[in-house]
Design a protein around this motif. Sequence first.
Motif, short mmCIF file in Angstrom:
data_model
loop_
_atom_site.label_atom_id
_atom_site.label_comp_id
_atom_site.label_asym_id
_atom_site.label_seq_id
_atom_site.Cartn_x
_atom_site.Cartn_y
_atom_site.Cartn_z
N PRO A 1 -9.99 85.70 41.03
CA PRO A 1 -9.56 84.81 39.95
C PRO A 1 -10.71 83.92 39.46
CG PRO A 1 -8.81 83.97 42.06
CD PRO A 1 -9.47 85.29 42.34
N LEU A 2 -10.33 82.92 38.66
CA LEU A 2 -11.32 82.11 37.96
C LEU A 2 -11.91 80.99 38.80
CD1 LEU A 2 -12.84 81.13 35.44
CD2 LEU A 2 -10.71 80.03 34.68
N THR A 3 -11.07 80.18 39.43
CA THR A 3 -11.54 78.95 40.06
C THR A 3 -11.77 79.12 41.56
OG1 THR A 3 -9.34 78.10 40.58
CG2 THR A 3 -10.21 77.63 38.38
N SER A 4 -12.48 78.15 42.12
CA SER A 4 -12.74 78.16 43.56
C SER A 4 -11.45 78.08 44.37
CB SER A 4 -13.66 76.99 43.91
OG SER A 4 -13.85 76.87 45.29
N ALA A 5 -10.54 77.19 43.95
CA ALA A 5 -9.28 77.05 44.70
C ALA A 5 -8.47 78.34 44.67
CB ALA A 5 -8.46 75.90 44.10
N GLU A 6 -8.44 79.01 43.53
CA GLU A 6 -7.73 80.27 43.43
C GLU A 6 -8.39 81.34 44.32
OE1 GLU A 6 -6.09 81.07 39.12
OE2 GLU A 6 -8.08 80.16 39.00
N ALA A 7 -9.72 81.37 44.29
CA ALA A 7 -10.44 82.38 45.08
C ALA A 7 -10.18 82.19 46.57
CB ALA A 7 -11.93 82.30 44.78
N LYS A 8 -10.14 80.93 47.01
CA LYS A 8 -9.89 80.66 48.42
C LYS A 8 -8.48 81.07 48.83
CE LYS A 8 -13.32 76.96 48.75
NZ LYS A 8 -13.57 75.51 48.85
N ALA A 9 -7.54 81.01 47.89
CA ALA A 9 -6.17 81.43 48.18
C ALA A 9 -6.05 82.95 48.24
CB ALA A 9 -5.22 80.86 47.12
N VAL A 10 -6.83 83.63 47.41
CA VAL A 10 -6.77 85.09 47.35
C VAL A 10 -7.53 85.74 48.50
CG1 VAL A 10 -7.62 87.07 46.00
CG2 VAL A 10 -6.37 85.22 44.86
N ALA A 11 -8.60 85.12 48.96
CA ALA A 11 -9.50 85.74 49.94
C ALA A 11 -8.79 86.29 51.17
CB ALA A 11 -10.60 84.75 50.32
N PRO A 12 -7.98 85.49 51.90
CA PRO A 12 -7.37 86.05 53.12
C PRO A 12 -6.40 87.19 52.83
CG PRO A 12 -6.48 83.88 52.63
CD PRO A 12 -7.65 84.08 51.71
N ILE A 13 -5.74 87.14 51.69
CA ILE A 13 -4.80 88.20 51.32
C ILE A 13 -5.56 89.50 51.08
CG2 ILE A 13 -3.13 88.94 49.56
CD1 ILE A 13 -2.58 85.89 49.11
N ALA A 14 -6.64 89.40 50.32
CA ALA A 14 -7.42 90.59 50.00
C ALA A 14 -8.13 91.14 51.24
CB ALA A 14 -8.45 90.25 48.92
N GLN A 15 -8.68 90.26 52.07
CA GLN A 15 -9.37 90.72 53.27
C GLN A 15 -8.42 91.44 54.22
OE1 GLN A 15 -11.08 86.85 54.21
NE2 GLN A 15 -13.15 87.63 53.90
N ALA A 16 -7.21 90.91 54.35
CA ALA A 16 -6.24 91.56 55.24
C ALA A 16 -5.87 92.96 54.75
CB ALA A 16 -4.98 90.70 55.34
N ALA A 17 -5.91 93.16 53.43
CA ALA A 17 -5.55 94.45 52.85
C ALA A 17 -6.77 95.35 52.64
CB ALA A 17 -4.83 94.23 51.53
N GLN A 18 -7.96 94.88 53.04
CA GLN A 18 -9.20 95.65 52.84
C GLN A 18 -9.43 95.96 51.35
OE1 GLN A 18 -11.53 97.35 55.53
NE2 GLN A 18 -10.89 95.31 56.15
N VAL A 19 -9.19 94.96 50.51
CA VAL A 19 -9.43 95.07 49.08
C VAL A 19 -10.55 94.11 48.70
CG1 VAL A 19 -8.48 94.70 46.76
CG2 VAL A 19 -7.07 95.78 48.53
#
Length: 416
Positions: free
Chosen positions: A109-127
């Motif tokens: 996503p666009l902002t730092s706060a959004e990216a930090k929220a997405v990171a663990p979700i994406a890492q867990a899914a190997q995306v």
Amino acid sequence: MALAGCGQDYPQTATYNSALPAAIPGTPASLANNAAPSSGRTGGPVALLVPLTGDLAPVGQALENAAKLAFPAGGGPALDVRDTGGTAAGAASAAQAAIAAGDGIILGPLTSAEAKAVAPIAQAAQVNVLTFTNDSSVAAPGIWPLGISPDQQVARVVASAASAGRTQVAALLPDSDFGHSLATALQTEATALSEPSPSITFYQDGFPNLNQAVRTLSDFADRGQNLEAQIKAARELDTAAGREKARELQHQQIPPPAFNALFIGATNGDILAEIATLLPFYSVNQPQVQLLGPALWSAIAPALGKNHIYAGALYAAPDPASSAGFDQKYQSVYGAPPPGIADVGFDAAAIARLISGQGGYTSALLTDPAGFTGTDGVLRMLPNGQVQRGLAVFQVAPSGPVITSPAPTSLNSPSS
């Protein structure tokens, strides 16, 4: 890594890929040998997470527009656009939905706060994720912030100044997240160059606070007030000899400050104008002190050049010639010039489209040590999530900024 499809036009869907990132020839052995095990999906649509509602919707729309220029009609993969609303919760929800739908990589996503929220979700899914923020603190394996970071711009301009012997660096920075990011970057670069630790002073809003910050930074109390005290004492003698001594002292130069380069973190024209009145008052002058600034100065460099205090100042930023083709196409398709961050959106989409035909969205392909050439110049993604960029160094001048050190065409050179 080779590119295909350059120079094509797709009028039916307003897509265009004449400026797709290109693989850079040459692979640094040290990086190739440190590659981490590859991760990431090998296929699927490309998820684009942007704010299409909320205060940041105009920026999100520009990012969507830019990304679509990288995807020709009838060519894979599909672009799956999802609204984050500009919030961390919205971004997390959008990422979960995209992963559940089988998307193979996330752009945004666009902002730092959004990216930090997405990171663990994406890492867990190997995306893998190519986020648009310039906050390098979000960098992690599988998460690459593609925005031009304080680290990148500071490293380039400070190294350029150091090559000219300007190794005693001070900084006048806003007391904000941006200012503190610049401070961290300055300290990191000083360590990397084995230079003295920079002298950093933060300022808060208001002219009195700015005045005090410049006075403190300049060490004027020791440099200038001692001379003023001598002049005053000579005058108070009220003798011919005292008056003569005072006249002699008035012609004596105040010693230069202890630093020979000053990084100014202000990007607001009014604040920069105030700083321009304070620097000579406290005897911080070019050429004794080389002024440096952030990449955001590129937007105001013509105006800065009209102020003689900033003439000769340096900053690092992308060479606009690199994005000229993209800017022209965006203007012709959408009827308006692209905002600066649109370059990042286009490059992320173009990289995703490129590697989708080379084996998928794996970290092995994303971290190819040869890197890519995009609309903002060369970039290389490292296995730990950090991103290296090749920026040009510009000098502020009355007639407009002048490139004093061109952007490298490869990140293998020392100047990168």
